[in-house]
Design an enzyme around this catalytic site. Structure first.
Site, PDB file in Angstrom:
ATOM      1  N   SER A 144      37.051  -6.270   0.744  1.00 18.62           N
ATOM      2  CA  SER A 144      37.473  -6.911  -0.497  1.00 18.62           C
ATOM      3  C   SER A 144      36.893  -8.315  -0.548  1.00 18.62           C
ATOM      4  CB  SER A 144      39.001  -6.985  -0.549  1.00 18.62           C
ATOM      5  OG  SER A 144      39.465  -7.856  -1.554  1.00 18.62           O
ATOM      6  N   TYR A 157      47.382  -8.497   2.630  1.00 18.91           N
ATOM      7  CA  TYR A 157      46.182  -7.852   2.080  1.00 18.91           C
ATOM      8  C   TYR A 157      44.922  -8.524   2.617  1.00 18.91           C
ATOM      9  CZ  TYR A 157      42.953  -5.853  -1.349  1.00 18.91           C
ATOM     10  OH  TYR A 157      41.904  -5.185  -1.957  1.00 18.91           O
TER      11      TYR A 157
END
Length: 254
Positions: A144, A157
């Site tokens: 990401s 995350y």
């Protein structure tokens, strides 16, 4: 010699029933790969399978909770039973919970880490023997922009996606001798169910992403097809341990 020929190859895509996973599955299917979608939502997978079948691809769904070692092993075993091989693994299953660091519970922390990072490790371990037996393989881990940047609302995350990059590098060095290439893809802001929720929860996110991204737009799942085709194919046989942004320039934008 067609470097992008995936005819006869079999690709397992965790979380491949929508969004980035389905976009990557479609990219590989367009080159002839047979697709195994792994996940927990059979109804959603049915829609994804129809999309793949409509483009002429051979694709199946195997139910699996990839946070569990036994399910990961069963997923690979079922794939081998159906297709007799497993050449490509896309570790795409993921989730996020958006809170300030002090507000996360221990259970929420583990849920995000297990879904995003531990699952990729367990699935990679499970598929490794099949790839060794076949003489090689491709593992594509989904990171990401949070592998690169911090965000106040994304502590677990970001930790999981940073971990994906370092795990990718470690596996790449370990398994190069087995002709297994392990790479990571770092999607930017792609228009998916997950990021649609983010736009509802983070004020001004949509506008700020468009402003920072040189392409001036959010990405789409289709934008992930090409990188999947490259990293799954013979075109990337000497590429391993990389972390490639696919973000319209977001990571270099001002």
């Amino acid at each position: 010699m067609n470097l992008f020929d995936l005819a006869g190859k079999v690709a397992i895509v965790t979380g491949g029933n929508g969004g980035i996973g389905l976009g990557m599955a479609r990219g590989m299917a367009s080159l002839g790969a047979r697709i195994v979608i792994a996940g927990r939502n059979a109804e959603k997978a049915g829609v994804a399978l129809k999309a793949l079948h409509d483009m002429g691809a051979e694709a199946i769904f195997i139910a699996a909770d990839v946070t569990k070692k036994a399910d990961c092993q069963a997923l690979v075993a079922s794939t081998l039973e159906k297709f007799s091989r497993a050449d490509i693994l896309v570790n795409n299953a993921g989730t996020s919970i958006r809170k300030m660091p002090q507000d996360f519970t221990e259970e929420e922390w583990h849920h995000v880490l297990d879904t995003n990072l531990t699952s990729a490790f367990l699935c990679s371990q499970a598929v490794y023997p099949a790839m060794v037996k076949a003489g090689g393989g491709k593992i594509i881990n989904i990171g990401s922009m949070m592998s690169l940047f911090g965000a106040p609302y994304a502590t677990p995350y970001a930790a999981s996606k940073g971990g994906i990059v370092q795990m990718t590098r470690a596996m790449a060095t370990a398994w190069a001798r087995d002709n297994i290439q392990v790479n990571a893809v770092l999607p930017g802001w792609i228009d998916t169910e997950l990021t649609q929720r983010a736009r509802q929860q983070v004020d001004g996110l949509h506008e700020s992403v468009e402003k920072r991204t040189p392409h001036g737009r959010w990405g789409t799942p289709h934008d992930m097809a090409g990188i999947a085709a490259f990293l799954a194919s013979g075109a990337s046989d000497f590429v391993t341990g990389t972390a490639i942004p696919v973000d319209g320039g977001f990571s270099i934008g001002m």
